[in-house]
Write a protein that holds these residues in place. Structure first.
Motif, PDB file in Angstrom:
ATOM      1  N   TYR A 151      38.575   2.324  -6.868  1.00 26.64           N
ATOM      2  CA  TYR A 151      39.952   1.928  -7.114  1.00 26.64           C
ATOM      3  C   TYR A 151      39.993   0.449  -7.506  1.00 26.64           C
ATOM      4  CZ  TYR A 151      40.733   6.139  -4.348  1.00 26.64           C
ATOM      5  OH  TYR A 151      40.701   7.415  -3.877  1.00 26.64           O
ATOM      6  N   ARG A 152      41.124   0.052  -8.107  1.00 25.81           N
ATOM      7  CA  ARG A 152      41.320  -1.358  -8.445  1.00 25.81           C
ATOM      8  C   ARG A 152      42.776  -1.718  -8.231  1.00 25.81           C
ATOM      9  NH1 ARG A 152      40.170  -2.196 -14.154  1.00 25.81           N
ATOM     10  NH2 ARG A 152      38.008  -2.390 -13.532  1.00 25.81           N
ATOM     11  N   ILE A 153      42.993  -2.846  -7.563  1.00 27.18           N
ATOM     12  CA  ILE A 153      44.320  -3.435  -7.454  1.00 27.18           C
ATOM     13  C   ILE A 153      44.347  -4.601  -8.427  1.00 27.18           C
ATOM     14  CG2 ILE A 153      45.959  -4.652  -5.976  1.00 27.18           C
ATOM     15  CD1 ILE A 153      44.628  -3.224  -3.585  1.00 27.18           C
ATOM     16  N   SER A 154      45.296  -4.586  -9.367  1.00 27.98           N
ATOM     17  CA  SER A 154      45.471  -5.695 -10.311  1.00 27.98           C
ATOM     18  C   SER A 154      46.804  -6.359  -9.996  1.00 27.98           C
ATOM     19  CB  SER A 154      45.478  -5.197 -11.759  1.00 27.98           C
ATOM     20  OG  SER A 154      44.248  -4.606 -12.079  1.00 27.98           O
ATOM     21  N   GLN A 188      41.043  -7.352   7.400  1.00 30.20           N
ATOM     22  CA  GLN A 188      40.912  -7.304   8.852  1.00 30.20           C
ATOM     23  C   GLN A 188      41.658  -6.080   9.367  1.00 30.20           C
ATOM     24  OE1 GLN A 188      42.363 -10.752  10.901  1.00 30.20           O
ATOM     25  NE2 GLN A 188      41.581 -10.080  12.859  1.00 30.20           N
ATOM     26  N   ASP A 189      41.014  -5.305  10.204  1.00 30.24           N
ATOM     27  CA  ASP A 189      41.608  -4.104  10.795  1.00 30.24           C
ATOM     28  C   ASP A 189      42.203  -3.174   9.738  1.00 30.24           C
ATOM     29  OD1 ASP A 189      40.958  -4.987  13.352  1.00 30.24           O
ATOM     30  OD2 ASP A 189      42.849  -6.050  13.586  1.00 30.24           O
ATOM     31  N   ASN A 190      41.455  -2.896   8.688  1.00 25.98           N
ATOM     32  CA  ASN A 190      41.854  -1.979   7.617  1.00 25.98           C
ATOM     33  C   ASN A 190      43.098  -2.435   6.861  1.00 25.98           C
ATOM     34  OD1 ASN A 190      39.707  -0.404   8.321  1.00 25.98           O
ATOM     35  ND2 ASN A 190      40.908   1.130   9.372  1.00 25.98           N
ATOM     36  N   VAL A 191      43.360  -3.717   6.867  1.00 31.13           N
ATOM     37  CA  VAL A 191      44.461  -4.274   6.095  1.00 31.13           C
ATOM     38  C   VAL A 191      43.897  -5.348   5.174  1.00 31.13           C
ATOM     39  CG1 VAL A 191      46.664  -5.517   6.179  1.00 31.13           C
ATOM     40  CG2 VAL A 191      46.135  -3.823   7.927  1.00 31.13           C
ATOM     41  N   LEU A 192      44.157  -5.181   3.870  1.00 32.73           N
ATOM     42  CA  LEU A 192      43.794  -6.201   2.883  1.00 32.73           C
ATOM     43  C   LEU A 192      45.000  -7.109   2.723  1.00 32.73           C
ATOM     44  CD1 LEU A 192      42.183  -7.478   0.522  1.00 32.73           C
ATOM     45  CD2 LEU A 192      43.124  -5.676  -0.935  1.00 32.73           C
ATOM     46  N   VAL A 193      44.803  -8.401   2.959  1.00 39.74           N
ATOM     47  CA  VAL A 193      45.877  -9.376   2.836  1.00 39.74           C
ATOM     48  C   VAL A 193      45.518 -10.313   1.693  1.00 39.74           C
ATOM     49  CG1 VAL A 193      47.206 -11.185   4.000  1.00 39.74           C
ATOM     50  CG2 VAL A 193      46.299  -9.262   5.319  1.00 39.74           C
ATOM     51  N   ARG A 199      50.810 -10.515   0.358  1.00 38.40           N
ATOM     52  CA  ARG A 199      50.933  -9.088   0.064  1.00 38.40           C
ATOM     53  C   ARG A 199      49.892  -8.357   0.900  1.00 38.40           C
ATOM     54  NH1 ARG A 199      54.589  -5.882  -2.072  1.00 38.40           N
ATOM     55  NH2 ARG A 199      54.955  -7.341  -3.755  1.00 38.40           N
ATOM     56  N   ARG A 200      50.308  -7.294   1.595  1.00 38.62           N
ATOM     57  CA  ARG A 200      49.415  -6.528   2.470  1.00 38.62           C
ATOM     58  C   ARG A 200      49.237  -5.113   1.942  1.00 38.62           C
ATOM     59  NH1 ARG A 200      48.731  -8.487   7.745  1.00 38.62           N
ATOM     60  NH2 ARG A 200      49.651 -10.545   7.957  1.00 38.62           N
ATOM     61  N   PHE A 201      48.002  -4.614   2.014  1.00 39.33           N
ATOM     62  CA  PHE A 201      47.679  -3.248   1.620  1.00 39.33           C
ATOM     63  C   PHE A 201      46.946  -2.591   2.785  1.00 39.33           C
ATOM     64  CE2 PHE A 201      47.855  -5.693  -2.269  1.00 39.33           C
ATOM     65  CZ  PHE A 201      48.608  -4.894  -3.111  1.00 39.33           C
ATOM     66  N   GLN A 202      47.444  -1.445   3.232  1.00 37.00           N
ATOM     67  CA  GLN A 202      46.796  -0.685   4.294  1.00 37.00           C
ATOM     68  C   GLN A 202      45.658   0.112   3.681  1.00 37.00           C
ATOM     69  OE1 GLN A 202      47.820  -0.791   7.603  1.00 37.00           O
ATOM     70  NE2 GLN A 202      45.965   0.351   8.062  1.00 37.00           N
ATOM     71  N   LEU A 203      44.443  -0.033   4.206  1.00 43.42           N
ATOM     72  CA  LEU A 203      43.265   0.659   3.679  1.00 43.42           C
ATOM     73  C   LEU A 203      42.826   1.746   4.647  1.00 43.42           C
ATOM     74  CD1 LEU A 203      41.174  -2.453   2.559  1.00 43.42           C
ATOM     75  CD2 LEU A 203      42.778  -1.109   1.195  1.00 43.42           C
ATOM     76  N   ASP A 222      41.977  -9.091  -9.936  1.00 44.99           N
ATOM     77  CA  ASP A 222      41.500  -7.715  -9.808  1.00 44.99           C
ATOM     78  C   ASP A 222      40.673  -7.596  -8.539  1.00 44.99           C
ATOM     79  OD1 ASP A 222      42.620  -6.731 -12.190  1.00 44.99           O
ATOM     80  OD2 ASP A 222      40.914  -7.436 -13.361  1.00 44.99           O
ATOM     81  N   VAL A 223      41.068  -6.683  -7.667  1.00 44.41           N
ATOM     82  CA  VAL A 223      40.349  -6.424  -6.420  1.00 44.41           C
ATOM     83  C   VAL A 223      39.749  -5.035  -6.533  1.00 44.41           C
ATOM     84  CG1 VAL A 223      40.503  -6.268  -3.915  1.00 44.41           C
ATOM     85  CG2 VAL A 223      41.980  -7.872  -5.154  1.00 44.41           C
TER      86      VAL A 223
END
Length: 159
Positions: free
Chosen positions: A47-50, A66-71, A98-102, A119-120
């Motif tokens: 996957y890619r976050i742009s 950290q703890d399945n959260v991408l900040v 911006r936070r993304f739950q992984l 791009d992540v």
């Protein structure tokens, strides 16, 4: 606020103890749309976050998992704008988080910043112990009696 009853779902599910936390995260109502972003599925497990972060330098961006959260944090620097006078400021450059739950199996494999886009890269990595495996059913087909390993039989006889 409308409350949801997850009891029927939890009766047939195992290991979803953090479901309430995920639902709270999803229903929190992030009304902030800055900065805009895309989430792409490049292949089955990649996957890619742009994220559009025009005007930010690499030093002003920070990524933490950290703890399945991408900040992703953007800190707008004030020093470079001294002496500049804007007649119109259409390119937003304000601090953000911006936070993304992984999922447990999603790992961040890298990040790149080019042409105003961050791009992540993410990849699903399922550990060996979480992959499906076939369980053999023991027992003698003719009698239905369990087949014991010689070492197990000897241990039982000794006891």
């Amino acid at each position: 606020m409308r409350t949801l009853d997850f009891a029927p779902l939890l009766r047939s599910s195992i290991g979803f103890e953090n479901l309430n936390r995920l639902v709270d995260f999803a229903t929190r109502g992030d009304s902030e749309a800055y900065p805009p972003y895309n989430i792409e599925k490049l292949s089955e497990d990649v996957y890619r976050i742009s994220m559009a972060v025009a005007g930010f330098s690499r030093d002003e961006l920070e990524l933490v998992v950290q703890d399945n959260v991408l900040v992703i944090v953007g800190k707008a620097g004030k020093g470079e704008e001294s002496g500049r006078q804007f007649l119109h400021r259409g390119i937003a450059k304000r601090a953000f988080e911006r936070r993304f739950q992984l999922a447990d199996t999603i790992k961040v494999t890298g990040a790149d910043y080019r042409d105003g886009l961050l791009d992540v890269e993410l990849k699903r990595e399922v550990p060996e112990h979480k992959k499906p495996r076939r369980i053999e059913i023991g027992g003698d087909a003719a009698t239905g009696a369990p087949i014991l390993d010689a070492s197990v039989s000897e241990v039982r006889e000794a006891a």
